[in-house]
Design a protein around this motif. Structure first.
Motif, PDB file in Angstrom:
ATOM      1  N   LYS A   4       0.822  -1.197   0.000  1.00 40.60           N
ATOM      2  CA  LYS A   4       0.000   0.000   0.000  1.00 40.60           C
ATOM      3  C   LYS A   4       0.867   1.262   0.000  1.00 40.60           C
ATOM      4  CE  LYS A   4      -3.735  -2.394   2.394  1.00 40.60           C
ATOM      5  NZ  LYS A   4      -4.436  -2.583   3.661  1.00 40.60           N
ATOM      6  N   THR A 158      -8.859  -5.522  -6.753  1.00 42.91           N
ATOM      7  CA  THR A 158      -9.846  -6.056  -5.822  1.00 42.91           C
ATOM      8  C   THR A 158     -11.206  -5.393  -6.015  1.00 42.91           C
ATOM      9  OG1 THR A 158      -9.589  -4.457  -4.029  1.00 42.91           O
ATOM     10  CG2 THR A 158      -8.015  -6.305  -4.092  1.00 42.91           C
ATOM     11  N   SER A 160     -14.195  -3.054  -5.260  1.00 45.24           N
ATOM     12  CA  SER A 160     -14.293  -1.731  -4.644  1.00 45.24           C
ATOM     13  C   SER A 160     -15.436  -1.729  -3.633  1.00 45.24           C
ATOM     14  CB  SER A 160     -14.541  -0.668  -5.710  1.00 45.24           C
ATOM     15  OG  SER A 160     -13.463  -0.567  -6.603  1.00 45.24           O
ATOM     16  N   ASN A 178     -15.243  -7.242   2.489  1.00 44.48           N
ATOM     17  CA  ASN A 178     -13.835  -7.312   2.877  1.00 44.48           C
ATOM     18  C   ASN A 178     -13.362  -8.757   3.032  1.00 44.48           C
ATOM     19  OD1 ASN A 178     -11.376  -5.899   3.617  1.00 44.48           O
ATOM     20  ND2 ASN A 178     -11.703  -6.716   5.656  1.00 44.48           N
ATOM     21  N   VAL A 181     -12.449  -9.716  -0.357  1.00 43.13           N
ATOM     22  CA  VAL A 181     -11.235  -9.010  -0.760  1.00 43.13           C
ATOM     23  C   VAL A 181      -9.999  -9.653  -0.137  1.00 43.13           C
ATOM     24  CG1 VAL A 181      -9.970  -6.822  -0.567  1.00 43.13           C
ATOM     25  CG2 VAL A 181     -12.391  -6.813  -1.187  1.00 43.13           C
ATOM     26  N   GLU A 182     -10.081 -10.010   1.124  1.00 47.30           N
ATOM     27  CA  GLU A 182      -8.944 -10.640   1.783  1.00 47.30           C
ATOM     28  C   GLU A 182      -8.583 -11.962   1.119  1.00 47.30           C
ATOM     29  OE1 GLU A 182      -6.892  -9.388   4.107  1.00 47.30           O
ATOM     30  OE2 GLU A 182      -8.059  -7.573   3.675  1.00 47.30           O
ATOM     31  N   GLN A 184      -9.208 -12.671  -2.061  1.00 49.04           N
ATOM     32  CA  GLN A 184      -8.643 -12.288  -3.358  1.00 49.04           C
ATOM     33  C   GLN A 184      -7.139 -12.037  -3.222  1.00 49.04           C
ATOM     34  OE1 GLN A 184     -10.958  -8.833  -4.480  1.00 49.04           O
ATOM     35  NE2 GLN A 184     -12.875 -10.005  -4.478  1.00 49.04           N
ATOM     36  N   LYS A 185      -6.766 -11.308  -2.196  1.00 54.60           N
ATOM     37  CA  LYS A 185      -5.355 -10.993  -1.992  1.00 54.60           C
ATOM     38  C   LYS A 185      -4.548 -12.221  -1.603  1.00 54.60           C
ATOM     39  CE  LYS A 185      -6.241  -7.508   0.837  1.00 54.60           C
ATOM     40  NZ  LYS A 185      -6.027  -6.324   1.706  1.00 54.60           N
ATOM     41  N   VAL A 195      -1.343  -6.904  -6.586  1.00 56.03           N
ATOM     42  CA  VAL A 195      -2.736  -6.571  -6.285  1.00 56.03           C
ATOM     43  C   VAL A 195      -2.895  -5.072  -6.023  1.00 56.03           C
ATOM     44  CG1 VAL A 195      -4.641  -6.931  -4.674  1.00 56.03           C
ATOM     45  CG2 VAL A 195      -3.145  -8.845  -5.281  1.00 56.03           C
ATOM     46  N   ASP A 197      -5.398  -2.854  -4.169  1.00 60.88           N
ATOM     47  CA  ASP A 197      -6.491  -2.957  -3.203  1.00 60.88           C
ATOM     48  C   ASP A 197      -7.416  -1.751  -3.357  1.00 60.88           C
ATOM     49  OD1 ASP A 197      -8.188  -3.188  -1.049  1.00 60.88           O
ATOM     50  OD2 ASP A 197      -6.633  -3.787   0.366  1.00 60.88           O
ATOM     51  N   GLN A 198      -8.374  -1.879  -4.250  1.00 57.86           N
ATOM     52  CA  GLN A 198      -9.289  -0.772  -4.519  1.00 57.86           C
ATOM     53  C   GLN A 198     -10.275  -0.555  -3.380  1.00 57.86           C
ATOM     54  OE1 GLN A 198      -9.503  -0.750  -9.347  1.00 57.86           O
ATOM     55  NE2 GLN A 198     -10.958  -2.108  -8.354  1.00 57.86           N
TER      56      GLN A 198
END
Length: 238
Positions: A4, A158, A160, A178, A181-182, A184-185, A195, A197-198
């Motif tokens: 990030k 990711t 949004s 979320n 999303v987690e 996905q990462k 990645v 992280d949108q």
């Protein structure tokens, strides 16, 4: 956290090289990006293909000279049960330099299983029954892309934030976006896929969504332009 902070670091470098250009420090150019001029295939749900999303992709084209082809379909998710899934979209794609997997919120909205990062991998002997999960679908797409083009560069955007319910934007809400999303990462970490992280970095909230969102899920042209700046920086210097 390191990933990030990388975008902020690059931005500071871009600014500092401009400030100190009088000291003969050469400013960084997007043309110096490894990805400049590459062909790009984009897969996803409606968030990746609605007309307003062109406000983002036009920045990729203008700044990075990319040639963008869209394969996304409204309602699609990674799960094989979710619309014309990203699995099907990837199956129909040819050879490109870069493949962008742009996650929607459709798997979450339609209650598809999140799965585990080992779904449809060598760890379960590529169990096809796991293709119904989000994780299994992501693993399938990555594997298939490398089969199509062993030299492929893959990037992941990711999901949004969405504002159709609390789980769509609250990062601490149990079972919300979320959680998807987690995963996905996590899958991308397994395969070394960079990645964006949108969900976290997009900067959207209930306080500014009226400025950037057309409806509860889809951004307007201004919102996509804002997101496109972040995407362009990521694609230039991932």
């Amino acid at each position: 956290m390191k990933r990030k902070m990388n975008y902020l670091t690059v931005l500071l470098i871009l600014l500092s090289t401009s400030i100190y250009s009088q000291n003969r420090v050469k400013p960084i150019s997007f043309k110096e990006s490894f990805n400049y001029g590459k062909s790009v295939a984009v897969f996803g749900g409606s968030v990746s293909v609605v007309p307003a999303s062109d406000s983002a992709k036009v920045l990729w084209e203008r700044c990075l000279g990319m040639k963008v082809s869209n394969f996304g379909v409204g309602g699609a998710g990674f799960s094989s049960l979710q619309g014309k899934s990203l699995q099907q979209q990837v199956n129909e794609a040819g050879v490109f330099d870069i493949y962008v997997l742009w996650a929607s919120t459709n798997d979450y909205t339609n209650h598809r299983e999140v799965g585990t990062y080992t779904d449809y991998t060598e760890f379960d002997h590529f169990d096809k029954e796991k293709l119904v999960t989000q994780a299994g679908g992501i693993n399938y797409c990555i594997k298939k892309i490398y089969e199509i083009n062993p030299k492929a560069i893959i990037y992941f955007f990711t999901s949004s934030k969405a504002f159709n319910d609390r789980g769509g934007y609250d990062p601490f809400y149990a079972g919300g976006v979320n959680k998807y999303v987690e995963m996905q990462k996590r899958v991308c970490e397994l395969h070394g896929i960079p990645v964006l992280d949108q969900f976290f970095l997009g900067g959207y909230s209930i306080y500014n969504k009226s400025l950037y969102y057309h409806d509860a899920i889809h951004m307007n042209a201004t919102g996509y332009k804002k997101l496109g700046q972040l995407q362009t920086l990521f694609l230039a210097f991932p």
